[in-house]
Design an enzyme around this catalytic site. Structure first.
Site, short mmCIF file in Angstrom:
data_model
loop_
_atom_site.label_atom_id
_atom_site.label_comp_id
_atom_site.label_asym_id
_atom_site.label_seq_id
_atom_site.Cartn_x
_atom_site.Cartn_y
_atom_site.Cartn_z
N LYS A 199 0.84 -1.19 0.00
CA LYS A 199 0.00 0.00 0.00
C LYS A 199 0.88 1.25 0.00
O LYS A 199 1.94 1.28 0.62
CB LYS A 199 -0.92 0.00 1.22
CG LYS A 199 -2.04 -1.03 1.09
CD LYS A 199 -3.02 -0.98 2.23
CE LYS A 199 -3.82 0.28 2.31
NZ LYS A 199 -4.93 0.40 1.38
N ARG A 202 5.39 5.03 1.10
CA ARG A 202 5.84 6.41 1.26
C ARG A 202 6.61 6.63 2.55
O ARG A 202 7.18 7.69 2.77
CB ARG A 202 4.64 7.35 1.19
CG ARG A 202 4.03 7.37 -0.19
CD ARG A 202 2.66 8.01 -0.19
NE ARG A 202 1.96 7.64 -1.41
CZ ARG A 202 1.39 8.51 -2.22
NH1 ARG A 202 1.43 9.79 -1.96
NH2 ARG A 202 0.77 8.09 -3.30
N LEU A 214 3.70 -12.42 4.89
CA LEU A 214 4.10 -11.09 4.42
C LEU A 214 5.50 -10.78 4.91
O LEU A 214 5.83 -11.08 6.05
CB LEU A 214 3.14 -10.04 4.99
CG LEU A 214 1.66 -10.22 4.76
CD1 LEU A 214 0.85 -9.38 5.74
CD2 LEU A 214 1.31 -9.85 3.33
N GLU A 215 6.29 -10.14 4.07
CA GLU A 215 7.62 -9.68 4.49
C GLU A 215 7.63 -8.17 4.39
O GLU A 215 7.31 -7.60 3.35
CB GLU A 215 8.71 -10.28 3.61
CG GLU A 215 10.11 -9.95 4.11
CD GLU A 215 10.81 -8.89 3.27
OE1 GLU A 215 11.67 -8.17 3.82
OE2 GLU A 215 10.50 -8.76 2.08
#
Length: 188
Positions: free
Chosen positions: A111, A116, A136-137
């Site tokens: 995401k 960001r 998930l990494e």
């Protein structure tokens, strides 16, 4: 090959258990608390990470070897907020359990809220007929500690339908990560 829409995602979740638990819309807040959004979007599904984290540490001076992985390279935490050290990474898993149809390939992208902040989400493709919780990494590319919020959006799954059904699916091959639950470390 075509990307699948929100209508398809909702229908497949309801009729075939594509995603469980499933959120048909976008959740952006809980009461007065703002969240990193999760749920169905126009052409994808924003997943949440669970409270189960494994944070990489080098306290044992191990070598990272995918063929002989040392699970002592991680500190296990169960928490609502995970702090990833600078220039390090953590493993987590999705809250959602996936059942990918034989004619679908699923790609995961991080995401923008996390990207960001210098936090990269990496997930390999969810192959046809794979099922399980997604490991998930999270890579913290910054020189500062970084936060990951459990039970909030962390990445988006995009579903691609093939114009031809594959000859051999992940399930047919007896893939080593089939049906995984929890945070799953490398297997050989």
């Amino acid at each position: 090959m075509s990307v699948k829409s929100d209508k398809w995602i909702r229908r497949m979740a309801k009729e075939h258990g594509l995603i469980e638990p499933f959120e048909p819309g976008q959740v952006k807040q809980q009461g007065d608390k703002k969240l990193v959004s999760y749920g169905t979007s126009s052409y994808g599904y924003d997943v949440r990470c669970a409270t189960e984290f494994r944070i990489f540490t080098n306290i044992n001076s191990s070598i990272v070897d995918p063929k002989n992985f040392d699970s002592n390279s991680f500190v296990n935490l169960d928490t609502d907020v995970c702090i990833i050290p600078p220039n390090s990474f953590a493993l987590a898993r999705t809250v959602e359990y996936f059942r990918i149809p034989r004619n679908i390939l699923t790609i995961c992208l991080g995401k923008s809220t996390y990207a960001r902040c210098g936090i990269i989400v990496n997930v390999t493709p969810l192959e046809p007929e794979w099922e399980g919780h997604v490991t998930l990494e999270f890579s913290n590319t910054t020189t500062l500690p970084a936060k990951i919020y459990a039970n909030e959006g962390v990445a988006q799954m995009i579903f691609f339908e093939s114009d031809e059904v594959c000859e051999t699916s992940y399930k047919d091959r007896g893939g080593k990560y089939q049906g995984q639950t929890g945070v799953t470390l490398p297997k050989t």
